[in-house]
Write an enzyme that holds these catalytic residues in place. Structure first.
Site, PDB file in Angstrom:
ATOM      1  N   GLY A 226     -28.688  30.200  95.570  1.00  0.00           N
ATOM      2  CA  GLY A 226     -29.644  30.959  94.772  1.00  0.00           C
ATOM      3  C   GLY A 226     -30.536  30.132  93.875  1.00  0.00           C
ATOM      4  O   GLY A 226     -31.203  30.689  92.997  1.00  0.00           O
ATOM      5  N   GLU A 227     -30.579  28.805  94.079  1.00  0.00           N
ATOM      6  CA  GLU A 227     -31.387  27.953  93.187  1.00  0.00           C
ATOM      7  C   GLU A 227     -32.566  27.299  93.897  1.00  0.00           C
ATOM      8  O   GLU A 227     -33.235  26.448  93.298  1.00  0.00           O
ATOM      9  CB  GLU A 227     -30.507  26.871  92.553  1.00  0.00           C
ATOM     10  CG  GLU A 227     -29.509  27.401  91.548  1.00  0.00           C
ATOM     11  CD  GLU A 227     -28.964  26.308  90.650  1.00  0.00           C
ATOM     12  OE1 GLU A 227     -29.254  26.337  89.430  1.00  0.00           O
ATOM     13  OE2 GLU A 227     -28.260  25.418  91.168  1.00  0.00           O
TER      14      GLU A 227
ATOM     15  N   GLU B 203     -33.347  36.948 105.213  1.00  0.00           N
ATOM     16  CA  GLU B 203     -33.692  38.346 105.006  1.00  0.00           C
ATOM     17  C   GLU B 203     -33.439  38.767 103.560  1.00  0.00           C
ATOM     18  O   GLU B 203     -34.182  39.569 102.997  1.00  0.00           O
ATOM     19  CB  GLU B 203     -32.877  39.231 105.961  1.00  0.00           C
ATOM     20  CG  GLU B 203     -33.269  39.107 107.420  1.00  0.00           C
ATOM     21  CD  GLU B 203     -32.694  37.860 108.083  1.00  0.00           C
ATOM     22  OE1 GLU B 203     -33.118  37.542 109.198  1.00  0.00           O
ATOM     23  OE2 GLU B 203     -31.826  37.191 107.459  1.00  0.00           O
TER      24      GLU B 203
ATOM     25  N   ASN C 115     -39.219  28.956 106.378  1.00  0.00           N
ATOM     26  CA  ASN C 115     -40.352  29.639 105.751  1.00  0.00           C
ATOM     27  C   ASN C 115     -40.976  28.785 104.645  1.00  0.00           C
ATOM     28  O   ASN C 115     -40.291  28.402 103.694  1.00  0.00           O
ATOM     29  CB  ASN C 115     -39.836  30.960 105.166  1.00  0.00           C
ATOM     30  CG  ASN C 115     -40.962  31.883 104.777  1.00  0.00           C
ATOM     31  OD1 ASN C 115     -42.086  31.462 104.579  1.00  0.00           O
ATOM     32  ND2 ASN C 115     -40.655  33.156 104.663  1.00  0.00           N
ATOM     33  N   PRO C 116     -42.290  28.506 104.719  1.00  0.00           N
ATOM     34  CA  PRO C 116     -42.942  27.705 103.677  1.00  0.00           C
ATOM     35  C   PRO C 116     -43.446  28.536 102.497  1.00  0.00           C
ATOM     36  O   PRO C 116     -44.047  27.992 101.567  1.00  0.00           O
ATOM     37  CB  PRO C 116     -44.123  27.078 104.429  1.00  0.00           C
ATOM     38  CG  PRO C 116     -44.514  28.149 105.409  1.00  0.00           C
ATOM     39  CD  PRO C 116     -43.221  28.807 105.835  1.00  0.00           C
ATOM     40  N   LEU C 117     -43.237  29.848 102.520  1.00  0.00           N
ATOM     41  CA  LEU C 117     -43.857  30.701 101.498  1.00  0.00           C
ATOM     42  C   LEU C 117     -43.260  30.506 100.103  1.00  0.00           C
ATOM     43  O   LEU C 117     -43.941  30.740  99.107  1.00  0.00           O
ATOM     44  CB  LEU C 117     -43.764  32.169 101.915  1.00  0.00           C
ATOM     45  CG  LEU C 117     -44.604  32.539 103.150  1.00  0.00           C
ATOM     46  CD1 LEU C 117     -44.310  33.957 103.592  1.00  0.00           C
ATOM     47  CD2 LEU C 117     -46.092  32.370 102.855  1.00  0.00           C
ATOM     48  N   GLU C 118     -41.995  30.082 100.022  1.00  0.00           N
ATOM     49  CA  GLU C 118     -41.413  29.864  98.700  1.00  0.00           C
ATOM     50  C   GLU C 118     -42.053  28.671  97.979  1.00  0.00           C
ATOM     51  O   GLU C 118     -42.444  28.801  96.822  1.00  0.00           O
ATOM     52  CB  GLU C 118     -39.897  29.703  98.810  1.00  0.00           C
ATOM     53  CG  GLU C 118     -39.189  31.019  99.100  1.00  0.00           C
ATOM     54  CD  GLU C 118     -37.695  30.846  99.185  1.00  0.00           C
ATOM     55  OE1 GLU C 118     -37.225  30.270 100.189  1.00  0.00           O
ATOM     56  OE2 GLU C 118     -37.000  31.274  98.251  1.00  0.00           O
TER      57      GLU C 118
ATOM     58  N   PRO D 195     -28.872  21.279 101.614  1.00  0.00           N
ATOM     59  CA  PRO D 195     -28.520  21.620 103.002  1.00  0.00           C
ATOM     60  C   PRO D 195     -28.622  23.122 103.243  1.00  0.00           C
ATOM     61  O   PRO D 195     -28.337  23.932 102.362  1.00  0.00           O
ATOM     62  CB  PRO D 195     -27.078  21.131 103.130  1.00  0.00           C
ATOM     63  CG  PRO D 195     -26.924  20.101 102.043  1.00  0.00           C
ATOM     64  CD  PRO D 195     -27.783  20.589 100.918  1.00  0.00           C
ATOM     65  N   ARG D 196     -29.007  23.476 104.447  1.00  0.00           N
ATOM     66  CA  ARG D 196     -29.179  24.891 104.788  1.00  0.00           C
ATOM     67  C   ARG D 196     -27.853  25.642 104.765  1.00  0.00           C
ATOM     68  O   ARG D 196     -27.781  26.782 104.328  1.00  0.00           O
ATOM     69  CB  ARG D 196     -29.812  24.998 106.182  1.00  0.00           C
ATOM     70  CG  ARG D 196     -29.992  26.427 106.685  1.00  0.00           C
ATOM     71  CD  ARG D 196     -31.040  27.161 105.886  1.00  0.00           C
ATOM     72  NE  ARG D 196     -31.304  28.489 106.434  1.00  0.00           N
ATOM     73  CZ  ARG D 196     -32.191  29.333 105.919  1.00  0.00           C
ATOM     74  NH1 ARG D 196     -32.893  28.990 104.850  1.00  0.00           N
ATOM     75  NH2 ARG D 196     -32.391  30.509 106.470  1.00  0.00           N
TER      76      ARG D 196
END
Length: 671
Positions: free
Chosen positions: A307-308, A60, A332-335, A266-267
């Site tokens: 943040g990278e 989010e 999400n694949p949008l990045e 890693p997530r």
């Protein structure tokens, strides 16, 4: 919310802290900042009276990044506070926005914790991303009078059924939402089925489609890639069970492309060590957090910083989007689409199925099942880069028409919650000082710099020869010659019977709620609304020995003005002046402002005939009610009282109820 919900959340609270402690065994950050989980932390006054944006976790926060940046630009006079539930979101917020925002955990949704949270931040507006709705948060925000909006809202058919099933527990939470800004029509329809009024829902698209890659990130990634001079595969947002598959695929790949660098991100931070250890057992491995430069011999880089991710996507030749080789639902694949990086994914993408369906339809993604297929597809794209470029181009083109949601959402927010006018002074702009452990001072440095304890002592100004007058009432107030604005110094005294044995001590309370600070804050808000009230300059809270506190306030003097009482001792007011008085009181009431001591001493007229209202101690905002007429009756009683006192002392008091009061009421009704 219901009593059942309150009882349930209270019973669950100890279990939540047990969960945080257990989770902290692998991620120590979960064991920190526990005071925030119950809203027991200290909050700076500059964080009050602004905007709270709740992004439950990293996803989010990333989705809202562009909107948050726009809000910071559009509301420069208001503080912005980001709240989250997870340490990763907290760290990301710090990385993305630094000291431009405040960041705290949203407390556990008990009634007490949420009441403290809302009381401490006093938000004007609460923005909640997607569907993170908490009944006590909504109830307390509305009780405080904040605008509450659900932004980038989505609601699946499954979630709709769950909300309907547990409506007996949650209560009528949907009525607390002033606006629901939906991602798509299906979600809008489902929110309306839950009881959100049709006029309170709009469809504006998905903020995630507006993922923008900062130019600085693109430049830095390009430079890093050039210096490295190696092909790069990034495996992003990986989960337990995937890393071994990825490392197996990498072992196959380096047989054909030995110079390939694998970056694993890693997530969850608590898995950084685990993934690093697994990679070290098989390959030469480096961690990003070590700060060391990647050498030619390094094969795997662990992205263990926050943040990278956009940087890694922008630097990579190929992006594998994790959470998809196992039944986790994908990410999400949008990045990577935004960085124009070719995408490979596993087939378990049910959390983002519509996006991946569209990518599959235009050949904008390669789907794989195991290490062998992952290695095969990566090798093909590395050996035939034009295919990858084509994939990235068609993926970007597929979602190009979806852009613009951020601007549309911002317009909706501004429509319901307009930014302050450019001249307004807010708490965000106010400075604080603590001359000693018992004292706190707030001041506006536009009007007074380096305010000290001396500013609140009449003797200090008397020695400087700057006292130019006084006003009498319960006690003296002092007029002080000062640049750029003359000031009125007022000490707070007790009234009534209590005041006979306790002149000026008040029971201790939170500094922001103390007499001087509360009046200071209220005056800032009233001036922002364009109401004719004095400009606050400084206020002091001083803890008294043993018990209580004392308080003082400095406000700007209203130039060339006299209160109505003094004017009536000299002359009659014209019909137009009485009508102006009535119209000004109506203006106050229409803004929902209750004046606790509306009398003829607290109404001023300047030489231009403008009416001003002063002395807002113990005043505040109220919803419409009988108090408005009670305010007028209080003023009438004060005029009659002063008229009676004047008659007893054989003074002229130019006031006639039969003629003057109807003019005031006429101005009040016609305003």
């Amino acid at each position: 919310m219901t009593l059942s919900y309150r009882v349930l959340i209270a019973l669950l609270t100890p279990l939540i802290f047990i969960y945080l402690w257990v989770r902290g065994a692998r991620a120590p950050e979960y064991r920190k900042r526990w005071s925030e989980r119950l809203a027991l932390q200290t909050v700076p006054v500059q964080a009050r009276d602004g905007i709270v944006i709740h992004c439950v976790s990293v996803g989010e926060t990333v989705a809202a990044r562009g909107l948050i940046e726009d809000i910071l630009r559009s509301y420069p006079q208001l503080p912005v506070t980001l709240t989250a539930m997870t340490p990763t979101a907290a760290e990301l917020a710090q990385k993305l926005f630094a000291d431009r925002v405040y960041h705290y955990y949203l407390p556990i949704d008990t009634r007490g914790a949420m009441a403290r949270f809302i009381e401490k931040f006093a938000p004007r507006c609460v923005l909640i991303l997607e569907t993170e709705l908490w009944p006590n948060l909504l109830a307390e925000a509305k009780r405080h009078g904040a605008q509450v909006m659900l932004v980038n809202a989505r609601l699946s058919a499954k979630s709709l059924r769950s909300y309907q099933r547990f409506s007996w527990l949650l209560g009528p939470i949907w009525s607390a939402l002033d606006l629901v800004i939906c991602q798509h029509v299906d979600s809008e329809r489902r929110f309306q089925q839950l009881g959100v009024a049709r006029e309170r829902t709009v469809v504006r698209g998905n903020l995630k489609f507006d993922c923008q890659v900062p130019a600085a990130t693109t430049r830095a990634a390009k430079q890093w890639r050039t210096e490295l001079a190696r092909p790069i595969l990034v495996a992003a947002s990986t989960h337990q069970g995937e890393d071994a598959i990825i490392l197996d695929a990498f072992a196959r790949l380096i047989q054909a492309v030995p110079e390939l660098l694998l970056i694993i991100v890693p997530r969850h931070p608590e898995r950084f060590r685990e993934v690093t250890s697994a990679a070290q057992q098989r390959f030469s491995t480096l961690t990003r957090s070590s700060g060391q430069t990647v050498s030619a011999s390094d094969q795997v880089l662990i992205g263990d910083t926050m943040g990278e991710l956009l940087f890694w996507y922008a630097a990579a030749d190929i992006a594998f989007v994790g959470g998809s080789l196992i039944p986790r639902g994908g990410h999400n694949p949008l990045e990577p689409i935004a960085t124009k990086t070719p995408i490979i994914s596993g087939r378990h993408v049910f959390n983002f199925q519509p996006l991946f369906d569209r990518l599959t339809d235009v050949n904008g993604v390669r789907l794989v099942d195991d290490a062998e297929q992952l290695a095969e597809q990566c090798l093909q794209l590395l050996q035939q880069p034009v295919q990858g470029q084509t994939m990235a181009a068609v993926a970007s083109e597929e979602f190009a028409a979806e852009h613009g949601a951020t601007a549309r959402v911002l317009a909706d927010i501004q429509g319901l919650f307009p930014p302050p006018n450019g001249q307004a002074r807010t708490l965000k702009m106010i400075l604080t000082s603590n001359p000693n452990a018992a004292t706190e001072i707030w001041f506006d440095d536009n009007l007074a710099t380096a305010v000290s304890d001396d500013y609140f002592a009449p003797s200090f100004w008397r020695q400087k020869g700057q006292i130019i007058g006084s006003a009498t009432g319960r006690a003296s107030a002092w007029f002080i010659q000062h640049q750029p604005q003359n000031m009125l110094l007022r000490h707070y005294y007790r009234g009534g019977l209590v005041g006979k044995f306790n002149r000026d001590r008040f029971a201790r309370e939170a500094i922001v709620k103390s007499r001087a600070m509360a009046e200071f804050s209220l005056l800032l808000q009233l001036r922002e609304l364009g109401l004719p009230v004095p400009q606050p300059i400084a206020a002091r809270y001083q803890r008294a020995p043993i018990w209580g506190y004392r308080a003082d306030i400095l406000v700007a003097v209203i130039a060339d003005s006299q209160d109505v009482f003094k004017l009536l001792l000299q002359r009659s007011l014209t019909a137009a002046e009485w009508q102006s008085v009535g119209a000004t009181i109506r203006q106050l009431h229409q803004a929902g402002v209750y004046h606790s001591d509306l009398n003829c001493h607290n109404i001023m007229l300047d030489q231009a005939g403008k009416v001003w209202l002063v002395d807002f101690d113990k005043c505040g905002f109220r919803t419409e009610g009988e108090w408005q007429q009670a305010n007028l009756q209080r003023l009438l009683r004060s005029l009659l009282k002063e008229q009676g006192k004047a008659e007893q002392s054989q003074q002229l008091f130019h006031w006639q109820q039969t003629t003057d009061w109807p003019h005031l009421l006429q101005g009040y009704e016609q305003a």
